[in-house]
Write an enzyme that holds these catalytic residues in place. Sequence first.
Site, mmCIF file in Angstrom:
data_model
loop_
_atom_site.group_PDB
_atom_site.id
_atom_site.type_symbol
_atom_site.label_atom_id
_atom_site.label_comp_id
_atom_site.label_asym_id
_atom_site.label_seq_id
_atom_site.Cartn_x
_atom_site.Cartn_y
_atom_site.Cartn_z
ATOM 1 C CG ASP A 120 22.492 79.042 14.572
ATOM 2 O OD1 ASP A 120 21.815 78.205 15.200
ATOM 3 O OD2 ASP A 120 22.178 79.440 13.425
ATOM 4 C CG HIS A 135 27.251 70.528 9.558
ATOM 5 N ND1 HIS A 135 26.603 71.304 8.615
ATOM 6 C CD2 HIS A 135 27.368 69.299 8.981
ATOM 7 C CE1 HIS A 135 26.350 70.581 7.537
ATOM 8 N NE2 HIS A 135 26.793 69.365 7.741
#
Length: 295
Positions: A120, A135
Amino acid sequence: MPLDPLPEPPAVGAADPTDDALGEVARLLAGRGVAVLTGAGLSTESGIPDYRGPTGSLRRRTPMTYQEFVGSPEARRRYWARSHAGWRSIAGARPNAGHLAVEELRRRGLVSAVITQNVDGLHRAAGTVDAVELHGGLDRVVCLGCGRGSAREDLDRRLRALNGAFPEDGALRNADGDVELPDALVASFRVVACGACGGILKPDVVFFGESVPAPRVRHCFDLVDGARGLLVLGSSLAVMSGLRFVRHAARAGKPVAIVNQGPTRGDDRADVLVDLPLGPALTALTERLAAAPPA
């Protein structure tokens, strides 16, 4: 493993075992040079649900896999339609008290490195610009043909131009930034290709079934090796991509502390376990350590 004493610690209520455990985490951090590994639980207080915790979406649906995305045009259409509808919820999310506390601990020299499993970008938004995004990040896009990277904002503009007034649902429902849409609406969505080579565009994130790039993994192991201990924040450690660093630290004899709501796969390797929401726990830790002189 006993932790080094914290000089002149604030009084701790001995009747509260959670408070005692926070005191142990404070002692670990006071020794400086602690690597931090964060997971989705750190971002729930920013309105982003996690996969497996109290707000987890994995119980409702299986996230897109790399094999499905690459092998099926229909799967890619479904992914981009849902992601386009939910993208603004991710882009509009703001760092919470937990992200800000991690940055404050890093700024003071108590935290030596931040590794996050989250996509995010909220650690960067909080000021931790060197956080390793294990990731990847949803705010970036990569072409599977030519490897060209681009900003998600650029793709968003192209998709808006092609799909017109496609619904944008501000209620984020899934941890990977998408929302549920009717099949008919998904079928009407038009996907764009790479502007440079016409190849397939993919979010610059590691999908389920995809491997984290080896150089990134080696860098994270180096960060753990160079740290005095490891602090896990808001991760169930359900997948090996994060759990391996806990096991690596434990094998090296480094203290491991875990702050998470609910059990984790790394609990048997931890020296300290704290079951609390991340925002309040980290705020309490920064206040407890406020007297420690900056690095």
